[in-house]
Design an enzyme around this catalytic site. Structure first.
Site, PDB file in Angstrom:
ATOM      1  N   LYS A  44       0.828  -1.187   0.000  1.00  0.00           N
ATOM      2  CA  LYS A  44       0.000   0.000   0.000  1.00  0.00           C
ATOM      3  C   LYS A  44       0.868   1.245   0.000  1.00  0.00           C
ATOM      4  O   LYS A  44       0.432   2.339  -0.320  1.00  0.00           O
ATOM      5  CB  LYS A  44      -0.896   0.016   1.251  1.00  0.00           C
ATOM      6  CG  LYS A  44      -1.812  -1.175   1.376  1.00  0.00           C
ATOM      7  CD  LYS A  44      -2.533  -1.143   2.742  1.00  0.00           C
ATOM      8  CE  LYS A  44      -3.363  -2.394   2.932  1.00  0.00           C
ATOM      9  NZ  LYS A  44      -3.929  -2.460   4.310  1.00  0.00           N
ATOM     10  N   GLY A  45       2.132   1.073   0.396  1.00  0.00           N
ATOM     11  CA  GLY A  45       3.005   2.207   0.685  1.00  0.00           C
ATOM     12  C   GLY A  45       3.227   3.187  -0.452  1.00  0.00           C
ATOM     13  O   GLY A  45       3.398   4.380  -0.229  1.00  0.00           O
ATOM     14  N   GLU A 100       7.819   2.051  -5.964  1.00  0.00           N
ATOM     15  CA  GLU A 100       7.853   1.583  -4.577  1.00  0.00           C
ATOM     16  C   GLU A 100       8.025   2.780  -3.638  1.00  0.00           C
ATOM     17  O   GLU A 100       8.497   3.851  -4.052  1.00  0.00           O
ATOM     18  CB  GLU A 100       9.006   0.565  -4.479  1.00  0.00           C
ATOM     19  CG  GLU A 100       9.315  -0.038  -3.143  1.00  0.00           C
ATOM     20  CD  GLU A 100       8.176  -0.755  -2.455  1.00  0.00           C
ATOM     21  OE1 GLU A 100       7.107  -0.152  -2.281  1.00  0.00           O
ATOM     22  OE2 GLU A 100       8.384  -1.906  -2.026  1.00  0.00           O
ATOM     23  N   ASP A 101       7.639   2.607  -2.393  1.00  0.00           N
ATOM     24  CA  ASP A 101       7.770   3.714  -1.430  1.00  0.00           C
ATOM     25  C   ASP A 101       9.199   3.857  -0.917  1.00  0.00           C
ATOM     26  O   ASP A 101       9.748   4.950  -0.864  1.00  0.00           O
ATOM     27  CB  ASP A 101       6.793   3.551  -0.245  1.00  0.00           C
ATOM     28  CG  ASP A 101       6.871   2.180   0.425  1.00  0.00           C
ATOM     29  OD1 ASP A 101       7.633   1.300  -0.031  1.00  0.00           O
ATOM     30  OD2 ASP A 101       6.153   1.980   1.426  1.00  0.00           O
ATOM     31  N   ASP A 104      14.609  -0.606   1.649  1.00  0.00           N
ATOM     32  CA  ASP A 104      15.221  -0.705   2.978  1.00  0.00           C
ATOM     33  C   ASP A 104      16.265  -1.824   2.917  1.00  0.00           C
ATOM     34  O   ASP A 104      17.397  -1.606   2.503  1.00  0.00           O
ATOM     35  CB  ASP A 104      14.088  -0.966   3.983  1.00  0.00           C
ATOM     36  CG  ASP A 104      14.561  -1.088   5.415  1.00  0.00           C
ATOM     37  OD1 ASP A 104      15.714  -0.749   5.706  1.00  0.00           O
ATOM     38  OD2 ASP A 104      13.765  -1.545   6.270  1.00  0.00           O
ATOM     39  N   LYS A 133      16.923   3.880   1.677  1.00  0.00           N
ATOM     40  CA  LYS A 133      17.697   3.758   2.927  1.00  0.00           C
ATOM     41  C   LYS A 133      18.894   2.897   2.596  1.00  0.00           C
ATOM     42  O   LYS A 133      18.871   1.684   2.796  1.00  0.00           O
ATOM     43  CB  LYS A 133      16.848   2.983   3.959  1.00  0.00           C
ATOM     44  CG  LYS A 133      16.170   3.788   5.018  1.00  0.00           C
ATOM     45  CD  LYS A 133      15.644   2.858   6.132  1.00  0.00           C
ATOM     46  CE  LYS A 133      14.282   3.297   6.605  1.00  0.00           C
ATOM     47  NZ  LYS A 133      13.700   2.442   7.659  1.00  0.00           N
ATOM     48  N   PHE A 154      13.025   5.300  11.013  1.00  0.00           N
ATOM     49  CA  PHE A 154      11.720   4.791  10.620  1.00  0.00           C
ATOM     50  C   PHE A 154      10.846   5.987  10.282  1.00  0.00           C
ATOM     51  O   PHE A 154      10.619   6.846  11.115  1.00  0.00           O
ATOM     52  CB  PHE A 154      11.096   3.949  11.737  1.00  0.00           C
ATOM     53  CG  PHE A 154       9.843   3.278  11.263  1.00  0.00           C
ATOM     54  CD1 PHE A 154       9.912   2.132  10.482  1.00  0.00           C
ATOM     55  CD2 PHE A 154       8.605   3.817  11.548  1.00  0.00           C
ATOM     56  CE1 PHE A 154       8.757   1.532   9.995  1.00  0.00           C
ATOM     57  CE2 PHE A 154       7.440   3.217  11.073  1.00  0.00           C
ATOM     58  CZ  PHE A 154       7.523   2.074  10.297  1.00  0.00           C
ATOM     59  N   VAL A 155      10.402   6.052   9.044  1.00  0.00           N
ATOM     60  CA  VAL A 155       9.639   7.214   8.590  1.00  0.00           C
ATOM     61  C   VAL A 155       8.184   6.847   8.303  1.00  0.00           C
ATOM     62  O   VAL A 155       7.883   5.693   7.993  1.00  0.00           O
ATOM     63  CB  VAL A 155      10.278   7.847   7.330  1.00  0.00           C
ATOM     64  CG1 VAL A 155      11.649   8.434   7.645  1.00  0.00           C
ATOM     65  CG2 VAL A 155      10.377   6.849   6.199  1.00  0.00           C
ATOM     66  N   ASP A 161       3.500   3.806   6.491  1.00  0.00           N
ATOM     67  CA  ASP A 161       2.686   3.660   7.706  1.00  0.00           C
ATOM     68  C   ASP A 161       3.487   3.197   8.907  1.00  0.00           C
ATOM     69  O   ASP A 161       4.564   2.614   8.791  1.00  0.00           O
ATOM     70  CB  ASP A 161       1.588   2.638   7.466  1.00  0.00           C
ATOM     71  CG  ASP A 161       2.148   1.208   7.453  1.00  0.00           C
ATOM     72  OD1 ASP A 161       3.040   0.927   6.627  1.00  0.00           O
ATOM     73  OD2 ASP A 161       1.725   0.392   8.290  1.00  0.00           O
ATOM     74  N   ARG A 167      -0.557   7.017   6.732  1.00  0.00           N
ATOM     75  CA  ARG A 167      -0.390   7.013   5.271  1.00  0.00           C
ATOM     76  C   ARG A 167      -0.954   8.284   4.646  1.00  0.00           C
ATOM     77  O   ARG A 167      -0.551   8.686   3.561  1.00  0.00           O
ATOM     78  CB  ARG A 167      -1.116   5.813   4.647  1.00  0.00           C
ATOM     79  CG  ARG A 167      -0.554   4.464   5.051  1.00  0.00           C
ATOM     80  CD  ARG A 167      -1.139   3.391   4.137  1.00  0.00           C
ATOM     81  NE  ARG A 167      -1.022   2.055   4.711  1.00  0.00           N
ATOM     82  CZ  ARG A 167       0.064   1.288   4.588  1.00  0.00           C
ATOM     83  NH1 ARG A 167       1.105   1.726   3.939  1.00  0.00           N
ATOM     84  NH2 ARG A 167       0.090   0.080   5.122  1.00  0.00           N
TER      85      ARG A 167
END
Ligand code: IMP
Ligand code: MG
Length: 177
Positions: A44-45, A100-101, A104, A133, A154-155, A161, A167
């Site tokens: 969902k990101g 993609e969001d 990581d 990241k 962590f954002v 989310d 979100r």
């Protein structure tokens, strides 16, 4: 960790996000030069980023949506990618742009890139991520395009989310520890 909205510091403002996204769209418009693109949004990101990015793309474009999950707890990765819902049309011969969001560990990106190559003979495959990241990477993979590099924070916000929340924020925020 628990995150409340009043704890959040702005990392990237709405204006910073929108300016950078327009810039990236300009690069992609040049890259594809009017050729058709299938934009694959990773739910969902990436929903906010994908929605804003494609508004500035000016080639013939279709949007597809897939859903994956990897996060075990709210803020740490489980190290395993689960394909929750991947229904895609025939992408043989297509220019595929994965949206993609955040990259990581890189496991999700690697899974998706491998998935595309295993299942389709695409014309081209590009991976773009809002955030990168780099220092938390576990597999050797880099997005072709990204808007911002961040350190090990962590954002949340703008699609990202914490436990399903935040979100809807128009900015990217983080909690100062
Ligand atoms: P990966 O570790 O590169 O596979 O990333 C997995 C997914 O974790 C990303 O697609 C995000 O949805 C999520 N994620 C990673 N870092 C963060 C973060 O700082 N905030 C919110 N979600 C994150
Ligand atoms: Mg994601």
């Amino acid at each position: 960790m628990e995150i409340k909205i009043e704890d959040l510091k702005v990392l990237f403002s709405e204006e910073q996000l929108q300016t950078r996204i327009k810039e990236l769209a300009g690069q992609l418009n040049k890259l594809y030069n009017g050729e058709e693109v299938i934009a694959v949004c990773v739910l969902k990101g990436a929903v906010m980023f994908a929605a804003d990015l494609v508004k500035h793309l000016d080639m013939p474009l279709k949007m597809e949506f897939i859903r994956l999950s990897s996060y075990g707890s709210s803020t740490s990765t489980s190290g395993k990618v689960n394909a929750v819902d991947i229904k895609l049309p025939d992408l043989n011969g297509k220019n595929v742009l994965i949206i993609e969001d955040i990259v990581d560990t890189g496991l999700t990106a690697k899974f998706l890139i491998d998935f595309m190559h295993i299942n389709f003979n695409v014309k081209s495959l590009k991976f773009c991520s809002l955030l990168d990241k780099k220092i938390t990477r576990k597999v050797d993979i880099e997005p072709d395009y990204y808007c911002f590099e961040i350190d090990d924070k962590f954002v949340v916000g703008y699609g990202l989310d914490y436990d399903g929340y935040f979100r809807n924020l128009r900015y990217i925020g983080y909690k100062e520890l």
